[in-house]
Enzyme design. Sequence first.
Site, short mmCIF file in Angstrom:
data_model
loop_
_atom_site.label_atom_id
_atom_site.label_comp_id
_atom_site.label_asym_id
_atom_site.label_seq_id
_atom_site.Cartn_x
_atom_site.Cartn_y
_atom_site.Cartn_z
N GLU A 68 0.85 -1.05 0.09
CA GLU A 68 0.11 -0.05 -0.03
C GLU A 68 0.89 1.32 -0.14
OE1 GLU A 68 -3.69 0.72 0.33
OE2 GLU A 68 -3.06 -1.27 -1.17
N ASP A 69 1.84 1.36 0.97
CA ASP A 69 2.33 2.54 1.12
C ASP A 69 3.74 2.70 0.71
OD1 ASP A 69 0.29 2.93 2.54
OD2 ASP A 69 1.13 2.51 4.43
#
Length: 572
Positions: A68-69
Amino acid sequence: MTVKEIIKKDPEGLIAQAYKLSQKAHAGQKRKTGEPFFIHPLAVADILVSWNMDEETVVAGLLHDIIEDTKTSKEELTKQFGKEIIFLVDGVSKLGKIKYQGVASNISAHAKVENLRKMILALSEDLRVIFVKLADRLHNMKTLAALPAIKQKRIALETEEIYATLAYRLGMQNLSGELHDLSFPFLYPKENEWLLNHIPEKYEARKEYLEKLLPKIKSSLQKHEIEWDSMDFRAKRYSSLYHKLLRHDMDVDKIYDLVAMRIIVKSVSDCYAALGVIHELFPPLPGRIKDYIAMPKPNGYRSLHTTVIAESNKFVEFQIRTEEMHRDNENGIAAHWLYEQKKKGGGNPKKEELSKELSWVEQLRNWQEKYENSTTDPEAFLHAMKIDFFKDRIFVITPKGEVLDLPVGSTPVDFAYHIHTTIGNTCVGAKVNGSFVSLDHELRSGDIVEILIQKNKLPSEDWLKFVKTDGARDKIRVAISQKKTSLTGRRIATNTDLKLIVQDRFGLLKEVTDTVTRSHVNIRHIQTIHQAGNQFPVLKLQCQTTDKEKISRLILKLKKIKGVREITYTLT
Ligand code: MN
């Protein structure tokens, strides 16, 4: 044990590799608390270690925010860590996309909660996904104060209603209580303040009182040759205390188990023997002896409970259990499966074995039982909990984080129609988890589905060959049949014939034509037909329009004209 200690022992192992990779990938990122981001995955992994999770799960904990990040790709990760771990990481990312809105949303809160639970269950083909997510949530809750107030509320509510409940049902009592306690101040700030002002003192007083009972209990157990592992005090958690106080006029003195005494003994028979000893020392309160060993709670909790009248006529709750029960009670399923695996002498449990060990189906039955006996809308829950239902449904997510359940084999077209007929009708393409797929693509549980639409587009007859839901099929048929009429309409019909049966009078015809003209409809032809044997003549108007709405508005106006008795129309 901590992650760092594990790495010291095995500096080349998967956990060490994941540690390095995660630290590097998150480098420079900060949490809302201002700390380096990496402390979060590390804390999550440490929590998982404390739950005795296997290596894969701990690695997934270290990597859970990476896809995700950070810029690290799934392919890269799969190469280094293998499919199984990436499956776990991916599952956690998907769960993270669900945003629980509680009562504020337009679908009923209950429906939403159930949807999410179903979703979570569906994702938990591998329960370890849930463990990572729970550890993630636990750590995030501990740092919730750093977030803006509006987010705090939503996350706390989600924690309270979804994750704490889920943990409880998985038998992870400790975690469930902790999550409840962590959400409590955000959901009930005033009540929390009240508790802070009224309870700590009471806790202390209670503990002191109980400590004075200890020597008497110990010597009695010794006299009866009952060995014990430990004796400690369990203070009731604020969140559950508060709910209990509400039922007892906020009178703390009426809460007998404000602080309970917990005795851990060696064997099941020792549990009962110790209970006898306690009852010999202090008279039990009738109706307060609970044998959760013979009859465990639906979530698997086992223990003996009794409330006795101790010195100075104070009520004291005792909880008696074995070490094994205690561990299972605190950590539930998490503790159980690992223990079973270790007993077998196997290393890390494999996914298939895991699901067997967890007797997932049995858990579901337990839930069902629990809900049958409770007051929370049992019908909806029973329906949702039907094992068959689960087997045949998938749970997919909208880009907004809403969860839809569809039959197995459903396609983006089914999904689109499930959201809205117009979205179904105008759907031209779909993205699943960010990639384009064909409209007949088979969706899977946990997929995030995005529908691309084009205005004025109409469904294709081919869709009927692959859609799975009756709803979609019906709507496609309706749209297609409308398309055919409107197409033929455009080709042949250009006019509408109005037939008015009138009671002729002076000026009627003019009034009729004026009304038609005012409605911006061209009259191509007017004819008055006097039919033999019919008292009233028929006024036939050919109008140059096929606009149904225009026609119906016109008819309403015409009907108001004095002398107009009946109107029919046909497209010509
Ligand atoms: Mn996280």
